[in-house]
Motif scaffolding. Structure first.
Motif, mmCIF file in Angstrom:
data_model
loop_
_atom_site.group_PDB
_atom_site.id
_atom_site.type_symbol
_atom_site.label_atom_id
_atom_site.label_comp_id
_atom_site.label_asym_id
_atom_site.label_seq_id
_atom_site.Cartn_x
_atom_site.Cartn_y
_atom_site.Cartn_z
ATOM 1 N N GLY A 20 -32.027 2.224 -32.641
ATOM 2 C CA GLY A 20 -32.572 1.028 -33.281
ATOM 3 C C GLY A 20 -31.519 0.173 -33.949
ATOM 4 O O GLY A 20 -31.604 -1.060 -33.938
ATOM 5 N N GLY A 21 -30.493 0.810 -34.500
ATOM 6 C CA GLY A 21 -29.428 0.046 -35.134
ATOM 7 C C GLY A 21 -28.649 -0.779 -34.139
ATOM 8 O O GLY A 21 -28.310 -1.942 -34.400
ATOM 9 N N ALA A 22 -28.361 -0.186 -32.971
ATOM 10 C CA ALA A 22 -27.640 -0.928 -31.936
ATOM 11 C C ALA A 22 -28.477 -2.093 -31.426
ATOM 12 O O ALA A 22 -27.962 -3.191 -31.181
ATOM 13 N N ALA A 23 -29.770 -1.866 -31.256
ATOM 14 C CA ALA A 23 -30.646 -2.938 -30.779
ATOM 15 C C ALA A 23 -30.713 -4.079 -31.784
ATOM 16 O O ALA A 23 -30.674 -5.261 -31.401
ATOM 17 N N ARG A 24 -30.821 -3.721 -33.057
ATOM 18 C CA ARG A 24 -30.895 -4.763 -34.091
ATOM 19 C C ARG A 24 -29.596 -5.551 -34.145
ATOM 20 O O ARG A 24 -29.597 -6.783 -34.293
ATOM 21 N N ARG A 25 -28.476 -4.855 -34.032
ATOM 22 C CA ARG A 25 -27.186 -5.542 -34.031
ATOM 23 C C ARG A 25 -27.089 -6.480 -32.832
ATOM 24 O O ARG A 25 -26.634 -7.619 -32.954
ATOM 25 N N PHE A 26 -27.556 -6.023 -31.690
ATOM 26 C CA PHE A 26 -27.482 -6.829 -30.470
ATOM 27 C C PHE A 26 -28.310 -8.103 -30.602
ATOM 28 O O PHE A 26 -27.838 -9.204 -30.286
ATOM 29 N N GLN A 27 -29.545 -7.990 -31.070
ATOM 30 C CA GLN A 27 -30.392 -9.179 -31.161
ATOM 31 C C GLN A 27 -29.822 -10.194 -32.136
ATOM 32 O O GLN A 27 -30.068 -11.402 -32.007
ATOM 33 N N ASN A 28 -29.040 -9.730 -33.109
ATOM 34 C CA ASN A 28 -28.440 -10.612 -34.084
ATOM 35 C C ASN A 28 -27.163 -11.267 -33.560
ATOM 36 O O ASN A 28 -26.893 -12.438 -33.819
ATOM 37 N N GLU A 29 -26.372 -10.510 -32.796
ATOM 38 C CA GLU A 29 -25.047 -10.982 -32.405
ATOM 39 C C GLU A 29 -24.991 -11.685 -31.052
ATOM 40 O O GLU A 29 -24.077 -12.477 -30.808
ATOM 41 N N VAL A 30 -25.932 -11.410 -30.163
ATOM 42 C CA VAL A 30 -25.836 -11.965 -28.817
ATOM 43 C C VAL A 30 -26.174 -13.454 -28.832
ATOM 44 O O VAL A 30 -27.096 -13.900 -29.522
ATOM 45 N N GLU A 31 -25.413 -14.251 -28.088
ATOM 46 C CA GLU A 31 -25.587 -15.709 -28.059
ATOM 47 C C GLU A 31 -26.403 -16.118 -26.837
ATOM 48 O O GLU A 31 -25.919 -16.773 -25.915
ATOM 49 N N VAL A 32 -27.657 -15.716 -26.858
ATOM 50 C CA VAL A 32 -28.583 -15.937 -25.754
ATOM 51 C C VAL A 32 -29.945 -16.274 -26.345
ATOM 52 O O VAL A 32 -30.321 -15.747 -27.400
#
Length: 497
Positions: A419-431
């Protein structure tokens, strides 16, 4: 003699003045099944004039009556959507189940638009000053243009025209000349639902009519979906002409698979998102980014599932149909050739597919390419076909950088149980649209669809509240009534009229 697909103006087919046509083919057989009219500037102006003439009356039609028409259209579409799906399959090639799914997703926007009385409510402030009230309203723009692509001849137009019509605008739809018949079916359904003549119109054609829509002063806004170069052209031309524009462009959608992901679920998702509709989706996953030591296992699992897919005529039991034209089929195959020449490994080769369909059909099977690098054209270009590239990286940060440095930003996904990786991804990805263990994150109709970077030109996404705002203009009224009066008798229960 093949049938001629014509324009629709003022509630009836309209032949137009142009003698130019383009062939319409059945992709599963290669046979030409009809011709579509390629309108002239004069044809475009006549259709636009019909939309302009119908606008004042439709603008002044009550929300109650507009909603009744929308509900009637929804019920007719629900009852007869198989008819529309069959038309889509016959001209686009996608399998019938996929075509039915397309219609259903478009219908969600119709249902969203049925709630337009609530969506158009403004604000009201009583006694903002002494005996002065202030309130806000939203009003329609006028005649609007919708220019739609070949890959979704029903769903993409339905991203726009239900909301445009519900908010009081009139519409000119310019469908793709590759699969134009769905547009006329929809026009006839609107007429049956009780929509006044001239509110929904269809203009068939190519760049000639597109340019007229982009520059004609009677058209107040343009909604477009297509490749990025054309989206840039549409945006630049229409905004220069003073129009409001939402132009959705191309994509290169990545899916990151982290080492902790369920590889069986991830492999299923890669096949579903990579090869559904023969990869002719702007939300298709075309780049699978395998992180760490899982790449070999992931590629093997995808290949195992891919080789079991059946390619064939969409009216049968095939999993995947043909590509839309022979030229497009050959273009996609050329990228496979280039990837092989550049040193990538062709794990599953769709160029050799034995399809269940006509010998002259536009066939290309699912293709899986491993050991792809960012420098290869099979990665850098939007292919728009059943080609899934696998890129191998060592870390999450490398995968994220790969996505964020890509010029496109339409859709992306991550597969993980962290869940931490997913949350980081949704915050950092420029899409613009992100899936977490969801391979095709197309939003529901009450949210809005659209990407970032070179995948969108304009400030507004499609449908949802952004769509309502796109098709309306805000107005604020400040009022004072010094001598209010009332008159007349009516003892009946108040009703909407």
């Amino acid at each position: 003699m093949t049938a001629l697909v014509q324009h629709w103006r003022n509630g009836a087919v309209f032949a137009g003045t142009s003698d130019r046509t383009a062939p319409v083919s059945n992709p599963a057989t290669g046979a030409v099944t009809g011709q579509v009219a390629l309108g002239s500037v004069e044809d475009a102006r006549e259709v636009i004039a019909a939309a302009a003439a119908a606008f004042p009356a439709w603008r002044d039609t009550s929300l109650a009556k507009r909603t009744q028409v929308l509900f009637a259209f929804r019920e007719l579409l629900n009852a007869r959507k198989r008819e529309l799906a069959d038309i889509i399959t016959s001209e686009h090639g996608k399998v019938v189940s996929d075509a039915l799914g397309e219609v259903s997703r478009g219908q969600e926007v119709v249902e969203f638009a049925c709630g337009i009385p609530h969506l158009l409510k403004g604000g009201f402030t009583e006694s903002a000053s002494s005996k002065v009230d202030v309130y806000s309203i939203r009003q329609p723009l006028g005649p609007v243009a919708v220019i739609s692509p070949f890959n979704f001849p029903a769903m993409v137009p339905m991203w726009f025209f239900p909301i445009a019509i519900a908010t009081g605008n009139t519409v000119v739809l310019k469908p793709s000349e590759k699969d134009p018949s769905a547009s006329l079916w929809l026009a006839r359904l609107w007429k049956e639902a009780g929509l006044p003549d001239g509110v929904f119109n269809v203009l068939q054609g190519d760049k000639t009519v597109v340019d007229e829509l982009l520059t004609n002063p009677q058209i107040k806004s343009v909604s477009f979906v297509g490749s990025t170069p054309i989206a840039q052209y549409v945006y630049a031309t229409a905004t220069t002409a003073g129009k409001r524009v939402q132009a959705l462009g191309g994509a290169k959608n990545h899916a990151i698979v982290l080492p902790d992901a369920d590889l069986d679920l991830a492999a299923d998702a890669m096949v579903n998102a990579g090869f559904g509709s023969a990869g002719e989706r702007c939300m298709a996953i075309s780049a699978c980014v395998a992180v760490g030591p899982i790449a070999d296992d992931l590629v093997a699992k995808i290949a195992e599932r891919t080789t079991g897919l059946k390619t064939g005529d969409g009216t049968g039991d095939a999993d995947m149909g043909p590509l839309v034209t022979k030229a497009h089929r050959d273009r996609v195959a050329s990228y496979i050739d280039a990837g092989e020449a550049d040193g990538a490994k062709i794990v599953v080769d769709g160029r050799t597919v034995q399809a269940d369909g006509g010998e002259q059909g536009f066939w290309l099977g699912p293709t899986l390419i491993d050991q792809v690098t960012p420098q290869m054209s099979v990665y850098s270009d939007e292919i728009f076909g059943p080609v899934l590239s696998v890129l191998r990286v060592e870390t999450y940060d490398e995968a994220l950088e790969l996505i964020n440095t890509n010029p496109y930003g339409n859709g992306t996904a991550i597969f993980t149980n962290d869940g931490g990786a997913a949350r980081r991804f949704q915050n950092e990805v420029e899409v613009g649209m992100v899936g977490i263990n969801v391979p095709i994150p197309v939003p529901m109709a009450y949210y809005s669809f659209g990407g970032w970077k070179a995948s969108l030109f304009g400030d507004s996404h499609a449908h949802g509240t952004e769509g309502v705002h796109f098709f309306t203009r805000g107005k604020v009224v400040t009022q004072r009534w010094l001598d209010p009066s009332h008159g007349g008798l009516n003892l009946g229960f108040p009703q909407n009229q």
